[in-house]
Write a protein that holds these residues in place. Structure first.
Motif, PDB file in Angstrom:
ATOM      1  N   TRP A 141      -8.603   4.661  13.737  1.00  0.00           N
ATOM      2  CA  TRP A 141      -7.267   3.431  13.139  1.00  0.00           C
ATOM      3  C   TRP A 141      -6.340   3.230  14.253  1.00  0.00           C
ATOM      4  O   TRP A 141      -5.872   2.332  14.939  1.00  0.00           O
ATOM      5  CB  TRP A 141      -6.446   3.178  12.371  1.00  0.00           C
ATOM      6  CG  TRP A 141      -7.468   3.885  10.882  1.00  0.00           C
ATOM      7  CD1 TRP A 141      -7.621   4.617   9.731  1.00  0.00           C
ATOM      8  CD2 TRP A 141      -8.696   2.631  10.267  1.00  0.00           C
ATOM      9  NE1 TRP A 141      -8.278   4.310   8.837  1.00  0.00           N
ATOM     10  CE2 TRP A 141      -9.179   3.824   8.818  1.00  0.00           C
ATOM     11  CE3 TRP A 141      -8.683   2.125  10.870  1.00  0.00           C
ATOM     12  CZ2 TRP A 141     -10.454   3.427   8.706  1.00  0.00           C
ATOM     13  CZ3 TRP A 141     -10.421   1.913  10.818  1.00  0.00           C
ATOM     14  CH2 TRP A 141     -10.983   1.712   9.022  1.00  0.00           C
ATOM     15  N   MET A 142      -5.999   5.053  15.060  1.00  0.00           N
ATOM     16  CA  MET A 142      -4.886   4.629  16.392  1.00  0.00           C
ATOM     17  C   MET A 142      -6.037   4.205  17.444  1.00  0.00           C
ATOM     18  O   MET A 142      -5.020   3.352  18.157  1.00  0.00           O
ATOM     19  CB  MET A 142      -4.388   6.342  16.666  1.00  0.00           C
ATOM     20  CG  MET A 142      -3.650   6.823  15.593  1.00  0.00           C
ATOM     21  SD  MET A 142      -2.721   7.907  16.084  1.00  0.00           S
ATOM     22  CE  MET A 142      -3.690   9.226  16.025  1.00  0.00           C
ATOM     23  N   ALA A 143      -7.171   4.480  17.549  1.00  0.00           N
ATOM     24  CA  ALA A 143      -7.617   4.146  19.088  1.00  0.00           C
ATOM     25  C   ALA A 143      -7.973   2.379  18.730  1.00  0.00           C
ATOM     26  O   ALA A 143      -7.654   2.109  20.151  1.00  0.00           O
ATOM     27  CB  ALA A 143      -9.742   4.683  18.546  1.00  0.00           C
ATOM     28  N   TRP A 192      -3.568  -1.824  11.911  1.00  0.00           N
ATOM     29  CA  TRP A 192      -4.201  -0.404  12.224  1.00  0.00           C
ATOM     30  C   TRP A 192      -3.232   0.596  11.758  1.00  0.00           C
ATOM     31  O   TRP A 192      -3.203   1.653  11.512  1.00  0.00           O
ATOM     32  CB  TRP A 192      -4.291  -0.113  13.649  1.00  0.00           C
ATOM     33  CG  TRP A 192      -5.329  -0.955  14.254  1.00  0.00           C
ATOM     34  CD1 TRP A 192      -5.421  -1.731  14.962  1.00  0.00           C
ATOM     35  CD2 TRP A 192      -6.941  -1.649  13.239  1.00  0.00           C
ATOM     36  NE1 TRP A 192      -6.392  -3.412  15.702  1.00  0.00           N
ATOM     37  CE2 TRP A 192      -7.544  -2.396  14.764  1.00  0.00           C
ATOM     38  CE3 TRP A 192      -7.724  -0.745  12.515  1.00  0.00           C
ATOM     39  CZ2 TRP A 192      -8.595  -3.369  13.764  1.00  0.00           C
ATOM     40  CZ3 TRP A 192      -8.423  -1.402  11.945  1.00  0.00           C
ATOM     41  CH2 TRP A 192      -8.985  -2.706  12.909  1.00  0.00           C
ATOM     42  N   LEU A 193      -2.067   0.379  11.971  1.00  0.00           N
ATOM     43  CA  LEU A 193      -0.836   1.117  11.699  1.00  0.00           C
ATOM     44  C   LEU A 193       0.000   1.407  10.316  1.00  0.00           C
ATOM     45  O   LEU A 193      -0.424   2.384  10.059  1.00  0.00           O
ATOM     46  CB  LEU A 193       0.454   0.422  12.368  1.00  0.00           C
ATOM     47  CG  LEU A 193       1.329   0.807  13.854  1.00  0.00           C
ATOM     48  CD1 LEU A 193       1.892  -0.450  14.283  1.00  0.00           C
ATOM     49  CD2 LEU A 193       1.364   2.018  14.144  1.00  0.00           C
ATOM     50  N   ALA A 194      -1.084   0.216   9.453  1.00  0.00           N
ATOM     51  CA  ALA A 194      -0.643   0.981   7.526  1.00  0.00           C
ATOM     52  C   ALA A 194      -1.758   1.464   7.444  1.00  0.00           C
ATOM     53  O   ALA A 194      -1.354   2.237   6.968  1.00  0.00           O
ATOM     54  CB  ALA A 194      -0.907  -0.423   7.308  1.00  0.00           C
ATOM     55  N   LEU A 195      -3.231   1.431   7.992  1.00  0.00           N
ATOM     56  CA  LEU A 195      -4.113   2.056   8.017  1.00  0.00           C
ATOM     57  C   LEU A 195      -3.940   3.807   8.198  1.00  0.00           C
ATOM     58  O   LEU A 195      -4.391   4.501   7.578  1.00  0.00           O
ATOM     59  CB  LEU A 195      -5.485   1.766   8.424  1.00  0.00           C
ATOM     60  CG  LEU A 195      -5.969   0.323   7.512  1.00  0.00           C
ATOM     61  CD1 LEU A 195      -7.394  -0.560   8.237  1.00  0.00           C
ATOM     62  CD2 LEU A 195      -6.219   0.029   5.891  1.00  0.00           C
ATOM     63  N   VAL A 247      -4.982  -5.542   1.081  1.00  0.00           N
ATOM     64  CA  VAL A 247      -5.829  -4.855   0.343  1.00  0.00           C
ATOM     65  C   VAL A 247      -6.100  -3.314   0.253  1.00  0.00           C
ATOM     66  O   VAL A 247      -6.217  -2.992  -0.756  1.00  0.00           O
ATOM     67  CB  VAL A 247      -7.642  -5.580  -0.030  1.00  0.00           C
ATOM     68  CG1 VAL A 247      -8.742  -4.817   0.171  1.00  0.00           C
ATOM     69  CG2 VAL A 247      -7.137  -6.782   0.325  1.00  0.00           C
ATOM     70  N   ALA A 248      -5.605  -3.066   1.817  1.00  0.00           N
ATOM     71  CA  ALA A 248      -6.075  -1.420   1.601  1.00  0.00           C
ATOM     72  C   ALA A 248      -4.287  -0.873   0.772  1.00  0.00           C
ATOM     73  O   ALA A 248      -5.306   0.548   0.770  1.00  0.00           O
ATOM     74  CB  ALA A 248      -6.068  -1.522   3.535  1.00  0.00           C
ATOM     75  N   VAL A 249      -3.516  -1.782   1.305  1.00  0.00           N
ATOM     76  CA  VAL A 249      -2.790  -1.314   0.655  1.00  0.00           C
ATOM     77  C   VAL A 249      -2.487  -1.067  -1.178  1.00  0.00           C
ATOM     78  O   VAL A 249      -2.305  -0.404  -1.582  1.00  0.00           O
ATOM     79  CB  VAL A 249      -0.922  -1.568   0.595  1.00  0.00           C
ATOM     80  CG1 VAL A 249       0.093  -1.574   0.242  1.00  0.00           C
ATOM     81  CG2 VAL A 249      -0.680  -1.212   2.591  1.00  0.00           C
ATOM     82  N   PHE A 250      -3.070  -2.332  -1.320  1.00  0.00           N
ATOM     83  CA  PHE A 250      -3.317  -2.024  -3.154  1.00  0.00           C
ATOM     84  C   PHE A 250      -4.155  -0.849  -3.459  1.00  0.00           C
ATOM     85  O   PHE A 250      -3.883  -0.018  -4.139  1.00  0.00           O
ATOM     86  CB  PHE A 250      -3.987  -3.788  -3.192  1.00  0.00           C
ATOM     87  CG  PHE A 250      -4.265  -3.833  -4.554  1.00  0.00           C
ATOM     88  CD1 PHE A 250      -2.979  -3.332  -5.471  1.00  0.00           C
ATOM     89  CD2 PHE A 250      -4.871  -4.699  -4.996  1.00  0.00           C
ATOM     90  CE1 PHE A 250      -3.303  -4.119  -6.879  1.00  0.00           C
ATOM     91  CE2 PHE A 250      -4.781  -5.345  -6.772  1.00  0.00           C
ATOM     92  CZ  PHE A 250      -4.033  -4.601  -7.679  1.00  0.00           C
ATOM     93  N   ALA A 251      -5.315  -0.885  -2.616  1.00  0.00           N
ATOM     94  CA  ALA A 251      -6.554   0.196  -3.555  1.00  0.00           C
ATOM     95  C   ALA A 251      -5.649   1.515  -3.480  1.00  0.00           C
ATOM     96  O   ALA A 251      -6.184   2.249  -4.093  1.00  0.00           O
ATOM     97  CB  ALA A 251      -7.217  -0.392  -2.465  1.00  0.00           C
TER      98      ALA A 251
END
Length: 531
Positions: free
Chosen positions: A176-178, A150-153, A106-110
């Motif tokens: 996200w890295m944390a 997390w890597l994608a975000l 969903v994050a990639v789509f948005a």
């Protein structure tokens, strides 16, 4: 708005949302708990979670009574929460990964909607959801789906930052890295830093990267999220945790081959088509874009994937899912150039190779059975040939023929037909192949554990590393040679070693299927002792 017949017609954007939602349900939730946990990884994560819950210690993880320093804590917390809600069952252990994978899609789509259009964003989301590698980690009771989220975000935030630097975007990237650092450790920081450094350097934007990489407020966010657990676990476990996690399971894993997972510089060239299946041809059609020296988002995407590919090709320990750390930007590029996929042969031939491999599996195993001599492998092969029967072949053949029929639907573009074939492949995997593999390898382990659960004698495991036995038995299982009076789970070729250790004892076979043996070492009088 109604159509000419008065029927409601969904807006185009809503239709794509429905397609993405359906792909998520199929890829990550359909039959999520329908087969036993796979060893080694699913069994190890699930059992460590059960031991965490049983002990009430939510800082450290133990596996069969021994410290487990392989991974940080985040995914165990998510599994523990799910088990508290739904009980210790396969669905509960896998649900957190399915949720993480869904958020990932969903994050990639948005993100992509405003950059490559709704259809392009849907293509990216569908690619991620239906690629074989994504499906596997999105259904596995492990940490990999969370790390990929997390890597994608982080990638998406860096992409936003290079478009328009804003502090809020940068702080989210550090967040996200944390969380990635809490999920799987240094890789969640190393990949973004190396990839972003390579990208900004390639565009001559050094100052922007330095400003972002040394943003004190960002590192404050990172430390506030990631540091507390590491300090607490170091205080509780001492230097053993530091060595076990940072040195043994991170540094040495990169420098030395661990657990037999070696490879070569060409390992991921061979693995990538299977991870991307059925989209390998789509990737090949898109590779030519790199020669045109793309800029901005596309350049960042190529560089991120390239850094992951090179970094893990150089690693001495190699596993297929490592390449997934770069799959989000790669599939986003494929979606950007979906209309470059013009050759039906290039598009469909790699897709049908996977169906061909599934159809050939019984014959491949029969051939392999002729080259093994240990009893466990022979019995496993025999069981496989029994389970991969005519029903298996007919099911895979039906999906193959349906996929072949999709090729001739000329109303759809080539990439859309390939997405439809990916749906059929996902159905073949979830209804036929994965259940068959689980029945071959894992059902005997589960059945032996359920027998052991009701036994009064102490139960141990000897010369076998299948933690799912402990999951289904409901308690930790010590790993050692049994003593007279105890029950042991082992592989069939090890029974002779136990018999040789206790020549005056009788071995009572309680269960024997698929190379898995559950037996009790019985005393005969008072003279049953080891040599």
């Amino acid at each position: 708005m109604p159509d000419r017949q008065g029927l409601p017609v969904l807006p185009v954007g809503a239709g794509w949302w429905l397609a993405v939602g359906g792909a998520i349900l199929l890829a990550f939730f359909f039959r999520l708990g329908a087969w036993p946990l796979f060893d080694l990884d699913e069994g190890a994560f699930a059992q460590a979670t059960q031991e965490m819950i049983a002990s009430g210690n939510y800082l450290a993880t133990w596996l069969d009574g021994q410290p487990r320093y392989d991974k940080p804590i985040f995914s165990y917390w998510m599994q523990a929460l799910s088990v508290h809600l739904f009980g210790p069952q396969e669905f509960a252990f896998r649900l957190p990964s399915a949720i993480a994978a869904s958020i990932w899609v969903v994050a990639v789509f948005a993100f992509a909607r405003g950059r490559i259009g709704t259809s392009g964003a849907a293509a990216a989301a569908l690619l991620i959801a239906l690629a074989t590698g994504s499906m596997v980690i999105g259904r596995a009771a492990t940490a990999d789906a969370w790390l990929n989220l997390w890597l994608a975000l982080t990638f998406l935030e860096i992409a936003r930052w290079q478009e328009a630097p804003r502090r809020s975007v940068l702080l989210r990237a550090y967040l996200w890295m944390a969380l990635g650092f809490l999920t799987k450790g240094p890789v969640a920081v190393v990949v973004p830093l190396l990839a972003s450094l390579a990208f900004f350097a390639s565009e001559g934007r050094w100052r922007e990267w330095l400003r972002a990489a040394f943003e004190l407020r960002g590192w404050a966010v990172f430390l506030a999220v990631a540091l507390p657990w590491y300090l607490l676990i170091l205080a509780q476990e001492g230097p053993d945790f530091f060595y076990g996690f940072f040195v043994e399971h991170n540094l040495q894993r990169f420098l030395e081959t661990r657990e037999g997972h070696g490879g070569s510089l060409f390992y991921y060239l061979l693995v990538l088509p299977f991870v991307l299946s059925p989209f390998a041809g789509w990737m090949i059609a898109t590779l030519g874009r790199w020669r045109q020296r793309p800029r901005g988002l596309e350049r960042l995407a190529w560089i991120w994937f390239g850094v992951v590919f090179v970094l893990f090709s150089l690693s001495s320990t190699q596993l297929p899912h490592y390449i997934l750390y770069g799959i989000t930007p790669l599939l986003l590029v494929l979606a950007m150039h979906r209309d470059r996929l013009r050759s039906p042969w290039l598009a469909f031939l790699p897709a049908f190779l996977m169906f061909a491999l599934m159809l050939a599996l019984p014959w491949v195993l029969a051939l392999a059975a002729g080259h093994v001599d240990r009893a466990y492998e022979l019995e496993l092969a025999e069981r496989a040939l029994t389970i991969l029967d005519s029903r298996y072949l007919l099911s895979i053949l039906a999906f193959t023929l349906a996929a072949f029929a999709v090729i001739w639907v000329r109303q759809l573009r080539i990439w859309q037909r390939l997405i439809a074939i990916a749906v059929l492949q996902a159905l073949a995997l979830t209804t036929t192949l994965i259940p068959a593999l689980a029945a071959i390898q894992q059902v005997p382990v589960r059945d032996a554990a359920e027998i052991a659960r009701n036994l009064e004698p102490n139960v141990v495991a000897y010369s076998i590393n299948m933690p799912s036995f402990s999951v289904y038995r409901g308690m930790a299982t010590e790993r050692r040679m049994p003593v007279p009076g105890e029950v042991v789970v082992t592989r069939s070729h090890v029974v002779a070693d136990i018999a040789a250790a206790y020549p005056d004892c009788e071995l009572d076979i309680l269960y024997h299927q698929g190379g898995i043996v559950l037996l009790q070492v019985l005393r005969e009088g008072e003279y049953c002792d080891g040599e």
